[in-house]
Scaffold this motif. Structure first.
Motif, PDB file in Angstrom:
ATOM      1  N   ARG A  37      42.416  33.912  28.056  1.00  0.00           N
ATOM      2  CA  ARG A  37      43.337  33.108  29.021  1.00  0.00           C
ATOM      3  C   ARG A  37      42.358  32.118  29.829  1.00  0.00           C
ATOM      4  N   LYS A  38      41.254  32.268  30.054  1.00  0.00           N
ATOM      5  CA  LYS A  38      40.456  31.374  30.824  1.00  0.00           C
ATOM      6  C   LYS A  38      38.816  31.461  30.108  1.00  0.00           C
ATOM      7  N   ASN A  39      38.229  30.426  30.187  1.00  0.00           N
ATOM      8  CA  ASN A  39      36.855  30.306  29.690  1.00  0.00           C
ATOM      9  C   ASN A  39      36.231  31.203  30.309  1.00  0.00           C
ATOM     10  N   ALA A  40      35.433  32.162  29.609  1.00  0.00           N
ATOM     11  CA  ALA A  40      34.594  33.112  29.889  1.00  0.00           C
ATOM     12  C   ALA A  40      33.171  33.180  29.769  1.00  0.00           C
ATOM     13  N   ARG A  76      30.625  49.445  25.635  1.00  0.00           N
ATOM     14  CA  ARG A  76      30.826  50.554  26.830  1.00  0.00           C
ATOM     15  C   ARG A  76      30.736  49.643  27.791  1.00  0.00           C
ATOM     16  N   TYR A  77      29.932  48.655  27.958  1.00  0.00           N
ATOM     17  CA  TYR A  77      29.841  47.847  29.341  1.00  0.00           C
ATOM     18  C   TYR A  77      31.044  47.121  29.382  1.00  0.00           C
ATOM     19  N   ASP A  78      31.346  47.217  30.524  1.00  0.00           N
ATOM     20  CA  ASP A  78      32.904  46.397  31.031  1.00  0.00           C
ATOM     21  C   ASP A  78      32.707  45.673  32.198  1.00  0.00           C
ATOM     22  N   GLY A  79      31.322  45.351  32.548  1.00  0.00           N
ATOM     23  CA  GLY A  79      31.140  44.365  33.786  1.00  0.00           C
ATOM     24  C   GLY A  79      31.349  42.921  33.372  1.00  0.00           C
ATOM     25  N   PRO A  80      31.558  42.033  34.500  1.00  0.00           N
ATOM     26  CA  PRO A  80      31.969  40.713  34.065  1.00  0.00           C
ATOM     27  C   PRO A  80      30.858  39.749  33.640  1.00  0.00           C
ATOM     28  N   PHE A  81      29.518  40.212  34.043  1.00  0.00           N
ATOM     29  CA  PHE A  81      28.283  39.378  33.798  1.00  0.00           C
ATOM     30  C   PHE A  81      27.740  40.063  32.593  1.00  0.00           C
ATOM     31  N   ILE A 118      27.682  43.371  42.402  1.00  0.00           N
ATOM     32  CA  ILE A 118      28.433  44.680  42.536  1.00  0.00           C
ATOM     33  C   ILE A 118      29.551  44.530  43.049  1.00  0.00           C
ATOM     34  N   TYR A 119      29.930  43.497  44.192  1.00  0.00           N
ATOM     35  CA  TYR A 119      31.178  43.213  44.465  1.00  0.00           C
ATOM     36  C   TYR A 119      32.282  43.061  43.386  1.00  0.00           C
ATOM     37  N   SER A 120      31.918  42.237  42.468  1.00  0.00           N
ATOM     38  CA  SER A 120      32.847  41.841  41.264  1.00  0.00           C
ATOM     39  C   SER A 120      33.042  43.263  40.630  1.00  0.00           C
ATOM     40  N   ARG A 121      31.961  43.885  40.243  1.00  0.00           N
ATOM     41  CA  ARG A 121      32.242  45.346  39.523  1.00  0.00           C
ATOM     42  C   ARG A 121      32.944  46.300  40.189  1.00  0.00           C
ATOM     43  N   VAL A 122      33.009  46.262  41.604  1.00  0.00           N
ATOM     44  CA  VAL A 122      33.722  47.145  42.425  1.00  0.00           C
ATOM     45  C   VAL A 122      35.333  46.790  42.433  1.00  0.00           C
ATOM     46  N   ASN A 123      35.422  45.532  42.322  1.00  0.00           N
ATOM     47  CA  ASN A 123      36.539  45.027  42.227  1.00  0.00           C
ATOM     48  C   ASN A 123      37.223  44.771  40.830  1.00  0.00           C
ATOM     49  N   LYS A 124      36.553  45.201  40.113  1.00  0.00           N
ATOM     50  CA  LYS A 124      36.941  45.342  38.562  1.00  0.00           C
ATOM     51  C   LYS A 124      37.518  44.141  38.056  1.00  0.00           C
ATOM     52  N   GLU A 125      36.551  43.024  38.072  1.00  0.00           N
ATOM     53  CA  GLU A 125      36.864  41.619  37.831  1.00  0.00           C
ATOM     54  C   GLU A 125      36.850  41.663  36.192  1.00  0.00           C
ATOM     55  N   PRO A 126      37.645  41.464  35.331  1.00  0.00           N
ATOM     56  CA  PRO A 126      37.645  41.562  33.963  1.00  0.00           C
ATOM     57  C   PRO A 126      36.529  40.714  33.244  1.00  0.00           C
ATOM     58  N   GLN A 127      36.175  41.366  32.290  1.00  0.00           N
ATOM     59  CA  GLN A 127      35.056  40.606  31.299  1.00  0.00           C
ATOM     60  C   GLN A 127      35.620  39.433  30.537  1.00  0.00           C
ATOM     61  N   PHE A 128      36.907  39.566  30.160  1.00  0.00           N
ATOM     62  CA  PHE A 128      37.712  38.658  29.280  1.00  0.00           C
ATOM     63  C   PHE A 128      39.074  39.109  29.512  1.00  0.00           C
ATOM     64  N   THR A 129      39.874  38.056  29.543  1.00  0.00           N
ATOM     65  CA  THR A 129      41.570  38.372  29.342  1.00  0.00           C
ATOM     66  C   THR A 129      41.958  37.622  28.169  1.00  0.00           C
ATOM     67  N   VAL A 130      42.825  38.272  27.218  1.00  0.00           N
ATOM     68  CA  VAL A 130      43.292  37.637  26.089  1.00  0.00           C
ATOM     69  C   VAL A 130      44.644  37.174  26.403  1.00  0.00           C
ATOM     70  N   LEU A 131      44.907  35.935  25.935  1.00  0.00           N
ATOM     71  CA  LEU A 131      46.314  35.444  26.124  1.00  0.00           C
ATOM     72  C   LEU A 131      47.014  35.529  24.650  1.00  0.00           C
ATOM     73  N   ASP A 132      46.446  35.262  23.682  1.00  0.00           N
ATOM     74  CA  ASP A 132      46.942  35.512  22.423  1.00  0.00           C
ATOM     75  C   ASP A 132      46.319  36.032  21.449  1.00  0.00           C
ATOM     76  N   ALA A 133      46.746  36.890  20.299  1.00  0.00           N
ATOM     77  CA  ALA A 133      46.061  37.224  19.093  1.00  0.00           C
ATOM     78  C   ALA A 133      46.751  37.155  18.102  1.00  0.00           C
ATOM     79  N   ILE A 134      46.226  36.932  16.781  1.00  0.00           N
ATOM     80  CA  ILE A 134      46.728  36.842  15.492  1.00  0.00           C
ATOM     81  C   ILE A 134      45.929  37.650  14.498  1.00  0.00           C
ATOM     82  N   ASN A 135      46.944  38.285  13.883  1.00  0.00           N
ATOM     83  CA  ASN A 135      46.232  39.060  12.721  1.00  0.00           C
ATOM     84  C   ASN A 135      45.776  40.406  13.345  1.00  0.00           C
ATOM     85  N   THR A 136      46.090  40.950  14.631  1.00  0.00           N
ATOM     86  CA  THR A 136      45.242  41.921  14.944  1.00  0.00           C
ATOM     87  C   THR A 136      45.989  43.142  15.107  1.00  0.00           C
ATOM     88  N   ASN A 137      47.526  42.899  14.750  1.00  0.00           N
ATOM     89  CA  ASN A 137      48.597  43.945  15.248  1.00  0.00           C
ATOM     90  C   ASN A 137      48.731  44.066  16.755  1.00  0.00           C
TER      91      ASN A 137
END
Length: 325
Positions: free
Chosen positions: A73-76, A174-179, A293-312
């Motif tokens: 959805r945005k440049n990550a 397993r790491y889900d932080g934004p950085f 730490i602030y970004s992690r606590v606020n659960k800033e996403p690592q990435f967000t997907v806008l569209d996906a093909i051939n992934t069901n």
């Protein structure tokens, strides 16, 4: 093609590569069809490329069910885009490569073989790098920084062209932080590392997106994965405090013995400015940690997907729905 029987996944972050993608997909699929017939997939991740890369990816996927195409959805950033691809990859062996054909698809079999022999990760070392002077210099500085901050094994080049075991991929995502710094995650969970030498090709089209801003961002990600900058701040503060006490004691002793005042306002101001500068620098270092730490606590996403093909419509390895939209 059976997902359960998937042998090899190739993950490619895509940015400004619309003209290269058809040839890249052709060369990679030709190699994989020999290496793992009917048991491979290619995962292209569009990192919000400003050109028409996504349109090209959609066209390429129409008659290629093994070609997964993900659009963010945005440049990550490169490393976060790679993490998106790893979340969608299901192969027993996962190979990460760039989108510019400087990483030769002919080396895929060599990388895969090292994983089959038992290594968790296999990096590539270039016989001759065909990078710009700036990128070569940046890579050298990055290599030194990784050795100091991440305890990288001596002589290991952290190439972006590498193969990972599926089990290692499961640990990394397993790491889900934004950085995200992928190589830092790899070095933090394994020391089963192999290296192969390959030829480095010239970029097929366009210019590298490697900039000073991206290099500094990478260094910050690398530095804040380690507590070393905080230790440096602590030691520096202790040393400067000790020096100031010694100098203060020397001034008092000379005053008592000689009975004279010490001139030197200019040098005093210079020292004061130096110490203040050091303090502000390390406040900045602490600020970087606090910001992350602030970004992690606020659960800033690592990435967000806008569209996906051939992934069901799903990412098999995603842990939370917050990462996909």
């Amino acid at each position: 093609m059976s997902t359960g029987a998937m042998e090899i996944s190739v993950v490619v972050p895509v940015y400004r590569s619309a003209g290269i993608l058809p040839e890249l997909v052709r060369q990679v699929s030709d190699e994989l069809s020999i290496l793992a017939p009917d048991r491979y997939e290619v995962v292209l991740v569009n990192d919000r490329s400003p050109d028409h890369s996504w349109s090209v990816m959609r066209d390429l996927s129409k008659d290629r069910p093994w070609l997964k195409c993900i659009s963010l959805r945005k440049n990550a950033g490169q490393h976060n885009a790679i993490m998106a691809g790893l979340n969608f990859a299901v192969g027993r062996i996962v190979i990460i490569m760039d989108d510019d054909l400087q990483h030769p698809p002919s080396a895929l079999s060599t990388l895969a073989e090292k994983i089959r022999e038992g290594a968790d990760v296999c990096y590539t070392r270039y016989l001759e790098r065909k990078h710009s002077t700036f990128k070569t210099l940046g890579s050298k500085v990055n290599d030194i920084a990784a050795g100091l901050l991440l305890k990288k094994p001596k002589g290991l080049y952290l190439s972006s062209f590498k193969a990972l075991s599926g089990s290692l991929v499961k640990e990394i995502i397993r790491y889900d932080g934004p950085f995200t710094y992928v190589d830092g995650l790899i070095l933090s969970v394994t020391d089963s590392i192999a290296v192969v030498e390959i030829k480095h090709g010239a970029r097929a089209e366009g210019d590298s997106g490697y900039t000073l801003k991206k290099l500094l961002s990478l260094w910050l990600k690398m530095a804040t994965r380690s507590s070393i900058p905080l230790r440096v701040a602590t030691v520096s503060g202790f040393v400067l405090s000790l020096l100031s006490m010694l100098l203060f004691a020397a001034v008092i002793i000379e005053r008592l013995i000689a009975g004279t005042d010490q001139p030197g306002w200019a040098s005093t101001i210079a020292v004061l400015l130096f110490v203040s500068g050091v303090q502000m620098f390390f406040l900045g270092v602490l600020g970087e940690y606090v910001g992350r730490i602030y970004s992690r606590v606020n659960k800033e996403p690592q990435f967000t997907v806008l569209d996906a093909i051939n992934t069901n419509g799903t990412a098999p390895n995603c842990r939370t729905s917050a990462q996909t939209v």
